[in-house]
Design an enzyme around this catalytic site. Structure first.
Site, PDB file in Angstrom:
ATOM      1  N   TYR A 148       0.842  -1.198   0.000  1.00  0.00           N
ATOM      2  CA  TYR A 148       0.000   0.000   0.000  1.00  0.00           C
ATOM      3  C   TYR A 148       0.872   1.241   0.000  1.00  0.00           C
ATOM      4  O   TYR A 148       1.945   1.255   0.595  1.00  0.00           O
ATOM      5  CB  TYR A 148      -0.844   0.067   1.287  1.00  0.00           C
ATOM      6  CG  TYR A 148      -1.805  -1.058   1.514  1.00  0.00           C
ATOM      7  CD1 TYR A 148      -1.384  -2.278   2.032  1.00  0.00           C
ATOM      8  CD2 TYR A 148      -3.169  -0.893   1.260  1.00  0.00           C
ATOM      9  CE1 TYR A 148      -2.273  -3.304   2.267  1.00  0.00           C
ATOM     10  CE2 TYR A 148      -4.071  -1.911   1.507  1.00  0.00           C
ATOM     11  CZ  TYR A 148      -3.616  -3.114   2.010  1.00  0.00           C
ATOM     12  OH  TYR A 148      -4.502  -4.130   2.245  1.00  0.00           O
ATOM     13  N   HIS A 156      -6.259   1.796  -1.365  1.00  0.00           N
ATOM     14  CA  HIS A 156      -6.242   0.369  -1.727  1.00  0.00           C
ATOM     15  C   HIS A 156      -4.817  -0.038  -2.069  1.00  0.00           C
ATOM     16  O   HIS A 156      -4.033   0.779  -2.515  1.00  0.00           O
ATOM     17  CB  HIS A 156      -7.113   0.123  -2.970  1.00  0.00           C
ATOM     18  CG  HIS A 156      -8.563   0.303  -2.728  1.00  0.00           C
ATOM     19  ND1 HIS A 156      -9.327  -0.640  -2.065  1.00  0.00           N
ATOM     20  CD2 HIS A 156      -9.404   1.313  -3.061  1.00  0.00           C
ATOM     21  CE1 HIS A 156     -10.586  -0.210  -2.000  1.00  0.00           C
ATOM     22  NE2 HIS A 156     -10.660   0.965  -2.593  1.00  0.00           N
ATOM     23  N   LYS A 193      -4.962  -4.939  -8.914  1.00  0.00           N
ATOM     24  CA  LYS A 193      -3.584  -4.805  -8.429  1.00  0.00           C
ATOM     25  C   LYS A 193      -2.632  -5.226  -9.539  1.00  0.00           C
ATOM     26  O   LYS A 193      -2.957  -6.061 -10.376  1.00  0.00           O
ATOM     27  CB  LYS A 193      -3.354  -5.704  -7.214  1.00  0.00           C
ATOM     28  CG  LYS A 193      -4.252  -5.310  -6.063  1.00  0.00           C
ATOM     29  CD  LYS A 193      -3.959  -6.089  -4.816  1.00  0.00           C
ATOM     30  CE  LYS A 193      -5.167  -6.107  -3.904  1.00  0.00           C
ATOM     31  NZ  LYS A 193      -5.766  -4.789  -3.682  1.00  0.00           N
TER      32      LYS A 193
END
Lengths: 237, 267
Positions: A148, A156, A193
């Protein structure tokens, strides 16, 4: 994929309260109070006062253990977190079998590791933390860590991190065949991600337990899927 | 090639996974296999202008006999004033009905004959079935695809081609066929990972005489990704070029990049 901040003002809050400062406050407070942790299997238990609890939460280390004790809060640190606080930040002393662990060699031999590549996990964790990224477990996504840009309450995680050995014999067997990549990338994409692979290389001669972080180097690679349908509109890359 | 045709070709390859690159896309994307029922398989439109080429077995290439149309700006290589197509280019054009391939003086090669050429022999003229699928996938989307290491013309200003003097026909005793044979042989896949294709973005201004740098070099892989060492070797050897890897499975082509990065030090 850039950082996805949670709500308006989150980014400003993060800028106003840099992680490096929080960690440095934590370090000073721990050193001042000579904080000690108890090694139990592959985790380290810490007894924290109110100020230390606050710092641990803000810097995002460990998991609080919920109990009835009003004055003190117990935390459990993962192996990587304990390694970082003890040997990189040097602000926690770890006790195992009634004696302090003086160096990482003793730490590694005292611990009962769950994973074969636990050295590399500790090095990878430290590598990212030293750049002030917040690093947490990635097991719920099938990866080693998630990284993070600041506290998870504000943002996020951007990266799903897998740790591999830099040598060709990939001892932990991850990402061996294409279907491994397809699987991991698919998962990463569906949770927005980017897949980041950290290759850990041991420098110099092969001593089994090198004595400090400087004996390792870390190479970062981002693994992405290229989509030719989408790229031809935006320009290839 | 017309957009309509491109669309039809895309469908015929099966839907692609729009997957993980989508910005902020969190939903599970539709990528069910496109399965046809009888009578449903799309057929490409029969073309009005079908051009002719002649297959030259010793080269593993087709010499284009009729050079009308715009597609030749991005297909085929020029040697000694003649235009030659690799097996993948030939097959691609044959599949879309744009090219008839002569064999000898009077017989035409069918698709079956061409597929057999790819299937037969140890290297299928430098193109495996997977290479063909990759070529077709990108070409149908409008990308310009050439074999790595084979200049588009003998006057191309590529620096990583075979030494210029080998291509200088006037000073060389070899016939243009002979030179081509050498080039094609050298471009065959070695056991280590080497780039197979050079890919340029869809571009109507593409010029074979000065193609510029490709967008990326494409390496085909087998069942497993390249080792870290192989990646580093490629990056060193082809410094300055973007390198991508692709794998083909069950007719699905996936492309991957392994980009060196350095996460910033945060405040």
């Amino acid at each position: 994929m850039g950082p996805r901040w949670k709500g308006k003002g989150a980014e400003a809050k993060a800028l106003a309260d840099p992680m490096s400062k929080i960690v440095s406050q934590l370090r000073l407070s721990f050193i001042e109070s000579d904080l000690q942790g108890l090694l139990s299997g592959c985790i380290v238990l810490l007894e924290a006062n109110a100020e230390q609890t606050d710092l641990l939460n803000r810097a995002c280390f460990g998991r609080p253990i919920v109990n009835a004790d009003k004055d003190k809060q117990w935390f459990q640190l993962s192996m990587e977190e304990a390694f970082y606080l003890c040997f990189a930040l040097k602000c926690v002393k770890i006790i195992c079998n009634d004696k302090w662990l003086k160096n990482d060699e003793e730490f590694w031999s005292c611990m009962t590791p769950k994973r074969a590549n636990f050295h590399n996990l500790c090095i990878a964790y430290s590598h990212l933390r030293m750049k002030n990224w917040v690093v947490r477990s990635g097991s719920q996504f099938g990866v080693d860590f998630v990284a993070y840009r600041h506290h998870p309450a504000l943002v996020h995680s951007e990266y799903a991190v897998l740790v591999l050995s830099g040598k060709d014999e990939n001892t932990n067997g991850r990402l061996r065949v294409w279907s491994d990549f397809q699987c991991t990338l698919r998962l990463c994409g569906s949770v927005a991600k980017t897949l980041l692979v950290l290759y850990i290389n041991k420098n110099g001669n092969g001593v089994v337990f090198p004595s400090c972080l400087e004996n390792y180097s870390v190479e970062e690679r981002m693994i992405t899927r290229w989509n030719p349908e989408q790229s031809r509109e935006n320009g290839t890359k | 090639m017309e957009d309509g045709e491109r669309e039809r070709l895309r469908f015929s390859e099966g839907r692609n996974d729009w997957g993980s690159d989508s910005e902020g896309s969190l939903e599970d994307l539709v990528d069910d296999e496109l399965c046809y029922s009888s009578g449903d398989i799309p057929k490409l439109q029969f073309r009005k202008d079908v051009l002719k080429a002649r297959w030259i077995e010793e080269l593993g290439m087709a010499e284009v006999l009729e050079r009308k149309g715009k597609m030749w700006t991005t297909t085929g290589i020029v040697r000694d004033g003649k235009l030659y197509c690799s097996i993948e280019e030939t097959l691609f054009l044959a599949e879309i009905g744009a090219l008839h391939i002569l064999h000898g003086d009077d017989t035409y090669l069918s698709l079956k004959d061409l597929y057999e050429k790819v299937a037969k022999g140890t290297d299928g003229h430098g193109c495996s079935w997977e290479s063909l699928e990759v070529y077709r996938h990108l070409k149908a989307l409008g990308y310009i695809v050439g074999r790595h290491g084979i200049p588009w013309t003998s006057r191309s200003t590529k620096t990583n081609s075979i030494a210029e003097n080998e291509l200088d026909v006037t000073s060389c005793n070899m016939s243009s066929h002979g030179i081509l044979i050498t080039e094609m042989f050298d471009s065959l896949q070695f056991s280590e990972v080497r780039p197979k294709f050079e890919v340029y973005s869809p571009n109507s201004k593409f010029k074979k005489s000065s193609p510029g740098s490709p967008c990326f070099l494409l390496c085909l892989t087998s069942d497993h990704p390249p080792s870290k060492q192989a990646m580093e070797d490629l990056e060193t050897r082809y410094e300055g070029n973007c390198i991508k890897f692709c794998c083909v499975e069950h007719g699905r082509v996936s492309f991957f990049s392994f980009t060196k990065v350095e996460l910033p030090v945060l405040p």
